[in-house]
Design a protein around this motif. Structure first.
Motif, PDB file in Angstrom:
ATOM      1  N   VAL A  72     -26.621 -20.509  14.836  1.00 42.57           N
ATOM      2  CA  VAL A  72     -25.303 -19.432  15.036  1.00 42.57           C
ATOM      3  C   VAL A  72     -25.194 -19.005  14.077  1.00 42.57           C
ATOM      4  N   ASP A  73     -24.492 -17.695  14.481  1.00 42.08           N
ATOM      5  CA  ASP A  73     -24.142 -16.725  13.797  1.00 42.08           C
ATOM      6  C   ASP A  73     -22.076 -16.897  13.291  1.00 42.08           C
TER       7      ASP A  73
ATOM      8  N   ASP B 271     -20.022 -15.699  15.007  1.00 40.83           N
ATOM      9  CA  ASP B 271     -19.012 -15.571  15.822  1.00 40.83           C
ATOM     10  C   ASP B 271     -18.927 -16.445  17.232  1.00 40.83           C
ATOM     11  N   GLY B 272     -20.667 -17.943  16.270  1.00 39.31           N
ATOM     12  CA  GLY B 272     -20.914 -18.691  17.038  1.00 39.31           C
ATOM     13  C   GLY B 272     -21.150 -19.104  17.811  1.00 39.31           C
TER      14      GLY B 272
ATOM     15  N   TRP C 164     -25.195 -18.830  19.364  1.00 37.98           N
ATOM     16  CA  TRP C 164     -26.436 -19.302  19.363  1.00 37.98           C
ATOM     17  C   TRP C 164     -27.587 -18.673  19.858  1.00 37.98           C
TER      18      TRP C 164
ATOM     19  N   MET D  77     -20.594 -10.387  18.153  1.00 38.36           N
ATOM     20  CA  MET D  77     -20.869 -10.741  19.286  1.00 38.36           C
ATOM     21  C   MET D  77     -21.147  -9.561  20.126  1.00 38.36           C
TER      22      MET D  77
ATOM     23  N   PRO E 220     -22.758 -20.312   8.670  1.00 42.07           N
ATOM     24  CA  PRO E 220     -22.362 -20.889   8.559  1.00 42.07           C
ATOM     25  C   PRO E 220     -22.355 -22.702   9.004  1.00 42.07           C
TER      26      PRO E 220
ATOM     27  N   LEU F 252     -21.894 -27.381  19.853  1.00 37.99           N
ATOM     28  CA  LEU F 252     -22.287 -25.759  19.935  1.00 37.99           C
ATOM     29  C   LEU F 252     -23.269 -26.038  21.434  1.00 37.99           C
TER      30      LEU F 252
ATOM     31  N   ASN G  44     -15.396 -20.389  16.080  1.00 43.29           N
ATOM     32  CA  ASN G  44     -16.962 -20.823  14.899  1.00 43.29           C
ATOM     33  C   ASN G  44     -17.005 -22.646  15.256  1.00 43.29           C
TER      34      ASN G  44
ATOM     35  N   TYR H 143     -17.983 -24.632  13.252  1.00 43.04           N
ATOM     36  CA  TYR H 143     -19.166 -25.180  12.228  1.00 43.04           C
ATOM     37  C   TYR H 143     -18.043 -24.459  10.993  1.00 43.04           C
TER      38      TYR H 143
END
Length: 456
Positions: A27-28, A30-31, A33, A63, A120, A229, A359, A361
């Protein structure tokens, strides 16, 4: 989710389920995947143990893959080198809506094996390690609201994202009749996710047209974020297979209800007892009260985490059951932190500030870190709100930041966010939010055209 730890067990899983492809991703900020699809032979020969490389551009763009400016970690000045996606085999699971496919969630490491500070998932791991140092483990559970649109993603692109048609019309919250009409999508989502190890306790139609809510069963905090996620991805992918579009945007239409991402959470002591439980069923334990105090003390600083986009603040404007103030109350849905006391394991709190666009996380990390801060410093929560938090005499004083601009400055200026998350992460996240603000500032919106084009 699996208990696989050896290659022999992995090969058994692959053979049992006829796996041909493994989706490998992380995950980045911005959430989102991101990752790769890998042939199963290469995964079982190497990737499961050694990982696979991917460009660290994952933390150098936004994103929609536009390159960020002002980021220290990576950019043209570094050449966008590789990092390693290291599979966490405990997350290996089937992708029931994609035949012969499994997925695994990865942690991100530098090539020398150092955990990436900007990850994250790594940040959440660190916060949970802090909790363990204090003698606690954390559990969490997400409640997501989202919209289903009748059009496919391709249809929406071709129409310029105009003339949105929700899957259902009008407001029919908790309608079982409406649920029957949409069960061909929602029922498949529930069943497929259960096969993937994500258990949905309940789902229902919500307040907006085409809006639905799903409640994920509670689990350890890291696994709860993993489940969130997987759920968001599953909802989007299964909706697309039916020719529809699912969106977790916080505010899809000015006239429709916003979509939240409420988080239920609790701590457990090392001996397995619930830390928030109290013999008095009307209140939380002292530890629980301190946790609530921490959530409220840091609510302003963490708003940028909970409400990470320009659009997020359209949801919290004007109330509408969104937590928009540093307030708490027992079973009160107008406050930011809803206390749910009980004499046993059900004792917990619900943070109602986050939107569905955040996000998971980072949201869970921000919650647990804030609550632990309250416990460490033995903080006392303010007076409980027993009525409408939106109409308090001091509502303006208690209000959380009302824009991403204000939220980012509160987050970036706080010494506490640096103490809890580390300087590198705080500065990187702040840079990404300022970038988001600048991108919106350049946009010409439909509102501007309707208001100014003919008149001026």
């Amino acid at each position: 989710m699996s208990e696989i730890t050896t290659r022999a067990e992995l090969l058994g899983f692959v053979e049992e389920h006829g796996i041909r492809t493994v989706r490998v991703g992380a995950v980045d900020i911005d959430g989102v995947w991101r990752g790769k699809r890998i042939p199963v032979q290469y995964f079982t020969d190497s990737v499961w143990e050694k990982g696979t490389q991917i460009s660290n551009i994952l933390f150098g763009w936004d994103m929609v893959d536009e390159l960020l400016t002002g980021v220290e970690y990576t950019g043209w000045h570094t050449g966008y080198p590789d990092v390693t996606l290291k599979p966490d085999l405990s997350t290996l699971t089937l992708v029931p809506w994609e035949p012969h496919t499994a997925s695994v969630i990865c942690d991100i490491e530098e090539l020398d094996g150092t955990p990436l500070a900007l990850s994250p998932r790594r940040l959440l791991r660190k916060v949970l390690e802090d909790a363990a140092d204090l003698g606690f483990s954390a559990t969490a559970a997400y409640e997501f609201e989202f919209y289903l649109l009748r059009q496919s993603p391709g249809d929406l692109h071709r129409s310029g994202f105009r003339d949105l048609e929700p899957l259902t019309h009008g407001s029919r919250t908790y309608s079982l009749q409406r649920g029957t009409a949409t069960e061909y999508v929602l029922g498949e989502i529930r069943e497929r996710l259960q096969t993937a190890g994500v258990y949905i306790e309940a789902c229902n139609s919500e307040h907006g047209p085409g809006q639905f809510e799903v409640n994920i069963h509670h689990d350890g905090a890291l696994r709860a974020a993993d489940h969130a996620l997987l759920l968001k991805n599953a909802v989007k992918e299964i909706a697309a297979q039916h020719g529809h579009t699912a969106t977790f945007i916080a505010k899809l239409d000015a006239a429709w209800a916003g979509s939240s991402g409420h988080v239920h959470q609790s701590l457990w002591c090392a001996d397995g007892t619930p830390a928030f439980a109290c013999a008095n069923p009307c209140r939380l334990s002292e530890t629980g009260a301190q946790y609530v105090a921490g959530l409220l003390t840091l609510a302003r600083e963490m708003t940028a985490i909970y409400l990470p986009t320009v659009n997020s603040y359209k949801r919290t404007e004007g109330g509408s059951w969104a937590g928009a103030s540093a307030t708490w109350g027992r079973d009160n849905r107008t406050v930011a932190v809803r206390s749910i006391p009980a004499p046993g394991a059900a004792a917990r709190v619900e943070n109602r500030i986050p939107g569905a666009d955040a996000n998971p996380y980072l949201v869970i990390a921000a919650n647990v870190a804030s609550g632990l801060h309250g416990i460490r410093h033995r903080l006392t929560p303010p007076a409980e709100v027993t009525g409408n938090a939106y109409e308090l005499p001091n509502a303006a004083e208690l209000a959380l930041p009302a824009s991403l601009d204000a939220a980012v400055e509160a987050y970036a200026a706080s010494p506490l966010t640096r103490e809890l998350f580390g300087k590198e992460f705080v500065e990187h996240f702040a840079t990404t939010r300022r970038w988001e603000i600048s991108q919106f500032g350049k946009a010409v919106t439909d509102w501007e055209l309707r208001r100014y084009l003919e008149v001026i």
